[in-house]
Design an enzyme around this catalytic site. Structure first.
Site, mmCIF file in Angstrom:
data_model
loop_
_atom_site.group_PDB
_atom_site.id
_atom_site.type_symbol
_atom_site.label_atom_id
_atom_site.label_comp_id
_atom_site.label_asym_id
_atom_site.label_seq_id
_atom_site.Cartn_x
_atom_site.Cartn_y
_atom_site.Cartn_z
ATOM 1 C CD GLU A 148 20.834 -28.116 38.621
ATOM 2 O OE1 GLU A 148 20.251 -27.028 38.660
ATOM 3 O OE2 GLU A 148 22.073 -28.225 38.511
ATOM 4 C CE1 TYR A 171 20.286 -23.503 32.953
ATOM 5 C CE2 TYR A 171 20.122 -24.551 30.796
ATOM 6 C CZ TYR A 171 20.890 -24.080 31.847
ATOM 7 O OH TYR A 171 22.258 -24.191 31.807
ATOM 8 C CG HIS A 217 24.609 -26.033 34.930
ATOM 9 N ND1 HIS A 217 23.695 -25.046 35.212
ATOM 10 C CD2 HIS A 217 24.408 -27.024 35.853
ATOM 11 C CE1 HIS A 217 22.956 -25.433 36.254
ATOM 12 N NE2 HIS A 217 23.364 -26.627 36.654
ATOM 13 C CE LYS A 260 25.775 -23.391 30.894
ATOM 14 N NZ LYS A 260 25.266 -22.011 31.184
ATOM 15 C CG ASN A 295 27.758 -19.244 31.215
ATOM 16 O OD1 ASN A 295 27.394 -20.301 30.706
ATOM 17 N ND2 ASN A 295 27.094 -18.664 32.199
#
Ligand code: ADP
Ligand code: MG
Length: 139
Positions: A128, A51, A117, A11, A114
């Protein structure tokens, strides 16, 4: 146990901290095959689509703003039990609650930022992966 595919995303926060190499090394050490790899600056519409399951959540707009802030690394992975193994390697969503030695514990800053993913089911691993990669890009 079946060979599975899962999607990992490094990320924006981790890319900004230049942790791509450390995270890729960990994935390789954990026995994942990198079958697809691309850096991308996500368009808002792409992040919102990815998302979509979270669109009613209070953090949805913040999440999409975060995911489009800087480039990300999209990584398609293959391994026996790939989905569950990646989830155990990345750790809990909130880095403060993630176990020692997990990627989120090591590199995450907050429940929002965080670091990585990981797909949450074998079906989502396939969906995905194909959201970001054409079949011909996976080797
Ligand atoms: P995970 O990434 O562990 O599967 P979720 O699917 O629940 O977690 O959430 C997707 C992403 O949304 C998280 O990785 C995180 O970036 C963000 N997020 C989750 N919960 C929150 C929250 N309470 N506040 C802000 N962002 C959040
Ligand atoms: Mg999730």
């Amino acid at each position: 146990m079946a060979l599975e595919r899962t999607l990992c995303i490094i990320k924006p926060d981790a890319v900004e901290k230049r942790k791509q190499g450390a995270i890729l090394q960990r994935l390789q050490e954990e026995g994942f095959q990198i079958i697809g790899l691309r850096q991308a600056q996500l368009a808002r519409q792409i992040a919102e689509g990815f998302y979509a399951v979270h669109r009613e959540r209070p953090f949805f707009a913040e999440l999409c703003t975060f995911m489009t802030r800087s480039p990300v690394l999209l990584i398609a992975l293959e391994r026996e039990n790939a989905v569950q193994h990646l989830r155990s390697v990345i750790g809990a969503t909130d880095p403060a609650k993630a176990a020692e030695g997990t990627v989120r514990k090591q590199f995450g800053s907050s429940v929002a930022e965080n670091a990585v993913h990981g797909s949450d089911s074998p079906e989502n691993g396939r969906l995905e992966t194909s959201y970001y990669f054409q079949g011909s890009e996976l080797v």
